[in-house]
Design a protein around this motif. Structure first.
Motif, PDB file in Angstrom:
ATOM      1  N   ARG A  95      -8.715  44.199  12.233  1.00  0.00           N
ATOM      2  CA  ARG A  95      -8.244  43.108  11.371  1.00  0.00           C
ATOM      3  C   ARG A  95      -7.349  43.713  10.297  1.00  0.00           C
ATOM      4  O   ARG A  95      -7.713  44.678   9.639  1.00  0.00           O
ATOM      5  CB  ARG A  95      -9.418  42.387  10.729  1.00  0.00           C
ATOM      6  N   SER A  96      -6.198  43.116  10.104  1.00  0.00           N
ATOM      7  CA  SER A  96      -5.260  43.603   9.090  1.00  0.00           C
ATOM      8  C   SER A  96      -5.675  43.076   7.715  1.00  0.00           C
ATOM      9  O   SER A  96      -6.588  42.277   7.591  1.00  0.00           O
ATOM     10  CB  SER A  96      -3.834  43.153   9.424  1.00  0.00           C
ATOM     11  N   ASP A  98      -4.238  40.971   5.861  1.00  0.00           N
ATOM     12  CA  ASP A  98      -4.024  39.527   5.687  1.00  0.00           C
ATOM     13  C   ASP A  98      -4.921  38.688   6.596  1.00  0.00           C
ATOM     14  O   ASP A  98      -4.782  37.476   6.664  1.00  0.00           O
ATOM     15  CB  ASP A  98      -2.553  39.168   5.904  1.00  0.00           C
ATOM     16  N   ARG A 100      -5.324  38.857   9.994  1.00  0.00           N
ATOM     17  CA  ARG A 100      -4.941  38.719  11.403  1.00  0.00           C
ATOM     18  C   ARG A 100      -5.476  39.904  12.198  1.00  0.00           C
ATOM     19  O   ARG A 100      -5.677  40.981  11.659  1.00  0.00           O
ATOM     20  CB  ARG A 100      -3.420  38.679  11.559  1.00  0.00           C
ATOM     21  N   SER A 111       1.073  42.511  16.854  1.00  0.00           N
ATOM     22  CA  SER A 111       0.190  41.338  16.898  1.00  0.00           C
ATOM     23  C   SER A 111      -0.688  41.393  18.147  1.00  0.00           C
ATOM     24  O   SER A 111      -0.340  42.022  19.147  1.00  0.00           O
ATOM     25  CB  SER A 111       1.005  40.043  16.892  1.00  0.00           C
TER      26      SER A 111
END
Length: 183
Positions: A95-96, A98, A100, A111
């Motif tokens: 998970r980044s 932000d 995502r 992505s």
């Protein structure tokens, strides 16, 4: 009587009384303080346990969400062997900041959708076979479409007539047998 200091005697008597009272109540106060300290430490331990439990629950929820996102995307891409593909890609997806899900690569973050699309393109063995069968495989014939009406799921309900229920059962058997012929 003029030589007797009455105020001094009263002061001394009050001080002695206060000293005696303090001597009597001090052990009770000490015991109360110890009990309060024990309760506070017990509550602190319980709070720490709850914080750890919350952390574990969040990690489990995070892992379940990550698992679901990866598997869902693999299914959307048409992967037939989802479990095997998941095991192959799961370690590279995080998970980044932000929120995502991204794949960490040497060239930077990618992505989830792009990463899995590239993975499936590079590994077509995870996709279903394009030509069903092999040597000795006989052609499967589709069941002839009967003149009966199709079954509407909204019409299936408690209290159906016996004839309608029998038609629904026959349709379920027909669809299941067609589906199983492909395996």
């Amino acid at each position: 009587m003029e030589g007797i200091d009455i105020q001094g005697i009263v002061r001394q008597a009050i001080q002695e009384y206060q000293s005696a009272e303090q001597a009597q109540t001090e052990p009770a106060h000490q015991a109360e303080l110890l009990e309060e300290r024990r309760r506070r430490e017990q509550l602190e331990r319980r709070v720490n346990e709850l914080v750890e439990e919350n952390k574990r629950s969040r990690q489990a929820a995070e892992e379940a969400e990550r698992n679901s996102a990866i598997r869902g995307e693999l299914q959307r891409l048409g992967v037939a062997k989802v479990d095997l593909a998941y095991k192959a890609v799961q370690d590279g997806i995080v998970r980044s900041g932000d929120g995502r899900f991204v794949a960490r690569e040497e060239t930077g973050d990618k992505s989830l959708r792009d990463y899995l699309s590239a993975f499936v393109t590079e590994n077509p063995e995870f996709l279903p076979a394009r030509i069903a069968g092999g040597s000795g495989m006989t052609a499967t014939l589709k069941a002839p479409a009967s003149g009966k009406e199709t079954i509407d799921l909204d019409r299936i309900r408690p209290g159906m007539s016996a004839d309608e229920m029998q038609r629904v059962r026959e349709e379920i058997v027909r669809v299941a047998s067609q589906t199983l012929k492909g395996f």
